[in-house]
Design a protein around this motif. Structure first.
Motif, short mmCIF file in Angstrom:
data_model
loop_
_atom_site.label_atom_id
_atom_site.label_comp_id
_atom_site.label_asym_id
_atom_site.label_seq_id
_atom_site.Cartn_x
_atom_site.Cartn_y
_atom_site.Cartn_z
N TRP A 156 58.83 27.64 28.05
CA TRP A 156 59.98 26.97 27.12
C TRP A 156 59.55 27.82 25.70
N SER A 169 64.49 27.84 28.54
CA SER A 169 63.60 27.56 29.43
C SER A 169 63.78 28.60 30.26
N GLN B 221 68.39 25.44 26.35
CA GLN B 221 68.27 24.07 26.19
C GLN B 221 68.79 23.43 24.96
#
Lengths: 264, 357
Positions: A156, A169, B221
């Motif tokens: 990450w 990620s 993300q």
């Protein structure tokens, strides 16, 4: 080879560009004659060591350079890397593309779970080798990392983008390039320096790598033709005095720039 | 010969760095045109090929920026929408790999179109700005296209074969002349150095579909966008740089007030990267943004080599520092020796009273 997961740190030695610089015969010389570990790569190594402490990665550092560079590489071992490889015999004037091709050959043979390296080198500030290498390998990449963690077998990475921080990620294997704002690289301890002398350092000719003959004979596609001193900014006026004098000088200075909207 | 400005289209407004890239593309193409017409008049055999200026408008706002690209001299527009991986508070980002695939696709498609039209071009120059977005993909693009790359150039010439670039190196203390040649070359140019100029042309538009990208398992993300304005420092004409000399909320308020009064954007030196007082996106220096504003007002910045490498191309530098020996004074056009906490209140007051006049 054990089942241990490995982070490969690609590092470079550079002149100490933060020491004083002078020109002689069209070449640049620095007041500190000793090369240093590229600051961005030092940040990459620091991050690899932190990840190693938390997750048990083996940390291997690879450097392309002359045999003399073993001294710089030894510092990486003293910081805490487990093992190092020095690849010698790079073609004269090797550019980012040549370096990325050599590293690609090494990485494919070595098979690490991640490559972590500086986002640029502090001497040339080019910053191309990382994503060139990722593209050659067909790996996902993330550049300009300001934070790295490992979770659920994924890396990450928090990356500093133009106007936001991006959290990305990536599965392993992947490639990450680091900002030097990521951490403060550790200074080798005496114990680390002693230990580094017993750690394995491999010195290997680039011609010994898969495809080695073509790696050393392919000419670089970009050539540095000449280096010249940057036209130095001339020193302007320096104002000292009481508060009124200082503020007057500032208002005058600001008013000289139309975009400030300050009236003369 | 093709000069192609690669323009990311993620915002309603086009970055001024994009306009600079278009302007530089136009001037390179024009100088090529002059070279080839010169060859004709001297009786030499010449293809007479004129260089075309292309704008590759890539992103969700590609349609929006067509008119602007033509206004700044691009006669061929190649448009491609791009999948956005994250959208937060108006900031949109796509993974680097999508970019590389997009550029590769436009290159392949447009080359085959030109070939089938009997318009084959023997050389192509791709020009990029020098944002973090570009830095994330430029090397990979070069590797994908098998093309040489020169990053972060401050000057550039191209004769259709050879590309000659000037780029600062050794923390901006040395100028390096770099030469490359190839049927395709890639260059990124530093922001703030080429004044955008309008050259309105009639443009033809070509649409392309984004290829399917294999993200190789990578996921964007989240985005953390800074609060308030997400103005890009490389665009700002006035920058107020804040260093170690500003150390608390009082100082921060004084700086904010001053920035408002002189219509400046705030930047930070590395001293503030970890202080938490300012957003990380504001970092200027070798490891942050490289800026060249009209005015750089350095407040309590000592002038480390790393910081200076990011702002030494500023047109005017004014510095305030209490240390008369601070290296920043060696490069400042106006250096003010004094205590910021005394000077800023008085300066703000003086500027305010001028506004009221």
């Amino acid at each position: 080879m054990s089942n241990e997961r490995t982070i490969l740190v690609c590092a470079k030695e550079t002149p100490d560009t933060y020491s004083d610089l002078s020109f002689s015969g069209g070449d640049v010389q620095f007041s500190n004659p000793r090369p240093v570990l590229n600051a961005y790569d030092a940040s990459a190594l620091e991050e690899a060591l932190v990840l190693s402490e938390a997750h048990g990665f083996r940390v291997h550092v690879v450097m392309i350079g002359p045999e003399r560079a073993a001294e710089t590489l030894r510092k990486a071992l003293a910081m805490g890397a487990d093992e190092a490889t020095l690849l010698t015999g790079a073609p004269e004037g090797a550019d980012s593309a040549v370096i990325a091709t050599i590293l690609s050959s090494f990485v494919q043979q070595f098979g690490p779970d991640a490559v972590i390296m500086g986002r640029q080198s502090q001497d040339t500030d080019v910053g191309l080798a990382g994503t060139m290498l990722a593209e050659h390998l067909g790996w996902p990449w993330t550049t300009n990392a300001i934070g790295i963690r490992v979770e659920e077998n994924m890396f990450w990475v928090k990356r500093q983008g133009d106007s936001a921080q991006e959290s990305i990620s990536s599965p392993m294997p992947c490639l990450i390039t680091c900002s030097n704002n990521l951490n403060d690289p550790r200074i080798p301890t005496l114990k680390g320096i002693m230990a580094s002398k017993k750690k394995p350092m491999h010195i290997m000719g680039i011609d010994q790598l898969p495809g080695g003959e073509s790696l050393i004979s392919t000419p670089p596609s970009t050539v540095v033709d000449s280096l010249t001193p940057m036209p130095a900014r001339s020193k302007g006026q320096v104002v000292e005095g009481d508060l009124e004098t200082l503020v007057d000088a500032l208002v005058k200075g600001l008013a000289a720039i139309p975009e400030t909207g300050v009236d003369a | 010969m093709r000069v192609c400005a690669v323009i990311p289209c993620f915002q309603q407004e086009l970055r001024s760095s994009a306009l600079e890239v278009l302007t530089k593309s136009y001037s390179l193409a024009m100088s090529l045109g002059e070279q080839s017409s010169g060859a004709q008049s001297s009786g030499e055999q010449s293809s007479g090929e004129k260089a075309q200026v292309e704008a590759w408008l890539i992103g969700p706002e590609a349609e929006t920026h067509q008119a602007k690209a033509a206004q700044y001299g691009a006669s061929i527009l190649r448009l491609m929408n791009l999948e956005v991986d994250a959208d937060q508070g108006g900031v949109k980002v796509s993974l680097g790999r999508r970019w590389v695939d997009a550029i590769d696709e436009i290159m392949t498609q447009s080359t085959s179109e030109l070939n089938s039209e009997g318009d084959a071009s023997d050389s192509t120059l791709l020009l990029f700005d020098n944002t973090e977005l570009t830095k994330d993909i430029l090397g990979a693009c070069g590797a994908r296209l098998g093309a040489p790359v020169i990053a972060d150039v401050v000057d550039l010439s191209w004769d259709g074969k050879q590309c000659i670039a000037q780029r600062p190196t050794y923390a901006s203390k040395v100028m390096s002349k770099v030469i490359t040649s190839g049927s395709v070359c890639l260059c990124s140019i530093r922001a703030g150095l080429f004044e955008p100029e309008e050259h309105p042309v009639d443009a033809t538009t070509h649409h392309y579909s984004a290829p399917t990208t294999d993200a190789l398992g990578q996921v964007l993300q989240a985005l953390v966008a800074p609060e308030g304005d997400t103005v890009d420092l490389t665009e700002a004409p006035i920058i107020v740089g804040v260093g170690r000399g500003i150390s608390d909320e009082t100082g921060k308020e004084l700086v904010a007030k001053l920035a408002e009064l002189i219509q400046g954007e705030i930047a930070i030196s590395r001293a503030h990267f970890e202080s938490g007082m300012y957003s990380h996106t504001l970092l200027v220096g070798q490891s942050g943004k490289v800026v060249a504003p009209r005015l750089y007002l350095a407040l309590g910045i000592s002038g480390s080599i790393q910081h200076v490498a990011g702002m030494s191309e500023s047109h005017t530098i004014i510095a305030i520092n209490k240390d008369p020996d601070a290296p920043i004074f060696e490069i400042a056009d106006v250096g003010i020796v004094g205590d910021l906490y005394q000077i800023l209140p008085a300066l703000n007051q003086a500027l305010e009273s001028k506004k009221d006049e």
